[in-house]
Write an enzyme that holds these catalytic residues in place. Structure first.
Site, short mmCIF file in Angstrom:
data_model
loop_
_atom_site.label_atom_id
_atom_site.label_comp_id
_atom_site.label_asym_id
_atom_site.label_seq_id
_atom_site.Cartn_x
_atom_site.Cartn_y
_atom_site.Cartn_z
N GLU A 163 0.80 -1.23 0.00
CA GLU A 163 0.00 0.00 0.00
C GLU A 163 0.83 1.27 0.00
OE1 GLU A 163 -3.25 -0.11 2.77
OE2 GLU A 163 -4.19 -1.77 1.71
N GLU A 368 -5.07 -8.70 -0.38
CA GLU A 368 -5.92 -8.42 0.77
C GLU A 368 -7.34 -8.17 0.28
OE1 GLU A 368 -4.78 -5.40 3.69
OE2 GLU A 368 -2.67 -5.90 3.39
C1 BGP Z 1 -4.74 -2.46 4.83
C2 BGP Z 1 -3.41 -2.83 5.40
C3 BGP Z 1 -3.46 -3.91 6.41
C4 BGP Z 1 -4.73 -3.96 7.25
C5 BGP Z 1 -5.99 -3.60 6.49
C6 BGP Z 1 -7.22 -3.38 7.33
O1 BGP Z 1 -4.71 -1.13 4.44
O2 BGP Z 1 -2.49 -3.24 4.42
O3 BGP Z 1 -2.27 -3.82 7.15
O4 BGP Z 1 -4.58 -3.27 8.43
O5 BGP Z 1 -5.81 -2.47 5.71
O6 BGP Z 1 -7.21 -2.11 7.94
P1 BGP Z 1 -7.68 -1.90 9.43
O7 BGP Z 1 -6.82 -2.83 10.24
O8 BGP Z 1 -7.42 -0.50 9.78
O9 BGP Z 1 -9.10 -2.25 9.48
#
Ligand code: BGP
Length: 467
Positions: A163, A368
């Site tokens: 990201e 993801e």
């Molecule tokens: C993405 C990241 C992850 C993870 C996910 C969910 O942006 O790559 O590391 O954290 O988001 O986000 P959150 O944990 O804030 O719900």
């Protein structure tokens, strides 16, 4: 409707990241990362120091992944576990930890997909100017070399930076401080340029050092819809699409910075510095990625901002974003929301798969996708039906995209096992496996299969035939 089936070597798996999952923050010679020393810890957790204690549970965790039938596991390496100060001495114990993990995965025929950097810069490098200091490019290249030398014989799938677009545009929310510079906008894009160079150098090195190695970027990509049929909202949508998504991927694939952004930066007196020879590095043939990996959570609905518009906080990371004269994100009434207020858009998933494939013509891998919620362990069970529903719709749309002709290599949702959310700590869970800890009580860290565990296991077993 009859869909084309998933390829037999489709990489069904799951994802985690080191600082959110590993723990063992100072164990066996690991140096501190920015996440270990950060002051603005998310409200739902003590810190990231123990996380899900994967450091001590890795065997059990891999066994659970194998039981689900994982074909792949996407995880990140902690730079400061391998090179405690970011540059200089290599920590033999850190290498050993990842060697053990990789060998255990391979024992179960699970393909490791390694993210080289996921929000956890070694604190020593951060002190020295972090990503703003041009020296970071050599440090990253050296780190890449250490990874390929030690793991490249067995690991053939690599991701450079997780990201990058989110870190650059909204870095403060993942612990990056752009605060010290007088021209914040320029600093952000300078950071981005250093990341681009680091990525290109890592790609070149991977193609030289890792036999049959494949490498790609892993941004967070949103499809964007105009908020109305007004032509000007379509203009704003184009602006967001470029500035949030394609600006980053275009550099990786085409070796060019998009004119729209360069022009915007010039007008703001914020053009970043490109030194002689650097565009050649970005254009090197060996710097081209082999695939596009991306994270998908939501779509953006976009209008042209009114002069009077002020940014409002909606929920955690879903702040309404705007850029004067360029775009303004607005809520989309056609979409439902997660418990944490994130818009759910499975058709957007299909849209974005088609759009990425159309623009870059490279195979895609999802690194993801997933839903965070408040799961509870009751009598040894976790009923997360809402997660199953979420995945059902998204996987159906992924299958439709496949049927549209999009080349998709794998699906690695977030997250394989519960971990600490970037913005919400342990209150927000994502895994197929429940980890018995809560916000401030580490309890016994025992692992428990959620209902979604059994559902996903069946999806993998049948290679998505029943979706
Ligand atoms: C993405 C990241 C992850 C993870 C996910 C969910 O942006 O790559 O590391 O954290 O988001 O986000 P959150 O944990 O804030 O719900």
């Amino acid at each position: 409707m009859k869909y084309k089936q998933f390829p037999t070597d489709f990489l069904w798996g799951g994802s985690t990241s080191a600082y959110q999952f590993e723990g063992g923050w100072d164990a066996e010679g690991k140096g501190p990362s920015v996440q270990d020393v950060r002051k603005n810890i998310p409200k739902g957790t003590t810190d990231f120091k123990v996380a899900s204690d994967h450091f001590n549970h890795w065997k059990e965790d891999v066994a659970l992944m194998a039981e689900m039938g994982f074909k792949s596991y996407r995880f990140s390496i902690s730079w400061s576990r391998v090179i405690p100060k970011g540059i200089g001495d290599v920590n033999k114990d850190g290498i050993k930890f990842y060697n053990n993990l990789i060998d255990e995965l391979l024992k179960f025929k699970i393909t490791p997909i390694i993210t080289m950097f996921h929000f956890d810069l070694p604190a020593a490098l951060d002190k020295d100017g972090g990503w703003l200091n041009p020296k970071i490019v050599d440090a990253f290249e050296n780190y890449a070399k250490v990874l390929f030398e030690n793991f490249g014989d067995r690991v053939k799938h690599w991701l450079t930076i997780n990201e990058q677009n989110i870190m650059m545009l909204f870095g403060e929310i993942v612990g990056i401080d752009f605060g010290k510079s007088d021209n914040k906008l320029k600093a952000k894009y300078q950071v981005n340029h250093h990341m681009m160079l680091s990525q290109a150098k890592a790609n070149i090195l991977c193609h030289k050092m890792v036999k049959e190695g494949k490498i790609g970027p892993a941004p967070n990509i949103n499809p964007a819809y105009p908020a109305s049929t007004k032509p000007i909202d379509n203009t704003a949508t184009f602006n967001l699409r470029i500035m949030r998504n394609f600006f980053f991927l275009d550099v990786a694939v085409f070796g060019r910075y998009h004119y729209l952004v360069l022009n915007y930066l010039e007008k703001q007196n914020s053009m970043f510095e490109i030194k002689e020879g650097e565009m050649d590095v970005l254009n090197d043939k060996l710097a081209k990625p082999d695939f596009i990996a991306f994270n998908y959570y939501a779509s953006s609905t976009v209008a042209m901002p009114e002069k009077s518009f002020k940014e409002q906080k909606l929920t955690d990371q879903q702040v309404i974003r705007s850029l004067e004269g360029m775009y303004q994100q607005v809520p989309n009434d056609n979409l439902t929301k997660t418990q944490f207020g994130w818009e759910i858009d499975p058709i957007g998933f299909r849209n974005v798969l088609r759009e990425l494939y159309d623009r870059y013509n490279l195979p895609l891998i999802i690194t993801e996708n997933g839903i965070g919620g408040h799961d509870k362990l009751i009598d040894g069970k976790v009923d997360d039906q809402y997660r199953i529903e979420y995945y059902k719709y998204h996987l159906k749309e992924m299958k439709v995209a496949l049927n549209d002709g999009v080349e998709i290599m794998g699906y690695n949702p977030w997250s394989a096992i519960d971990l600490i959310s970037t913005h919400e700590g342990s209150t927000k869970r994502y895994g197929f496996v429940f980890v018995n800890r809560d916000e401030f009580d580490l309890k016994d860290m025992s692992r428990h299969r959620k209902e979604s565990f059994f559902w996903y296991k069946d999806v993998i077993k049948t290679n998505g035939k029943n979706l």
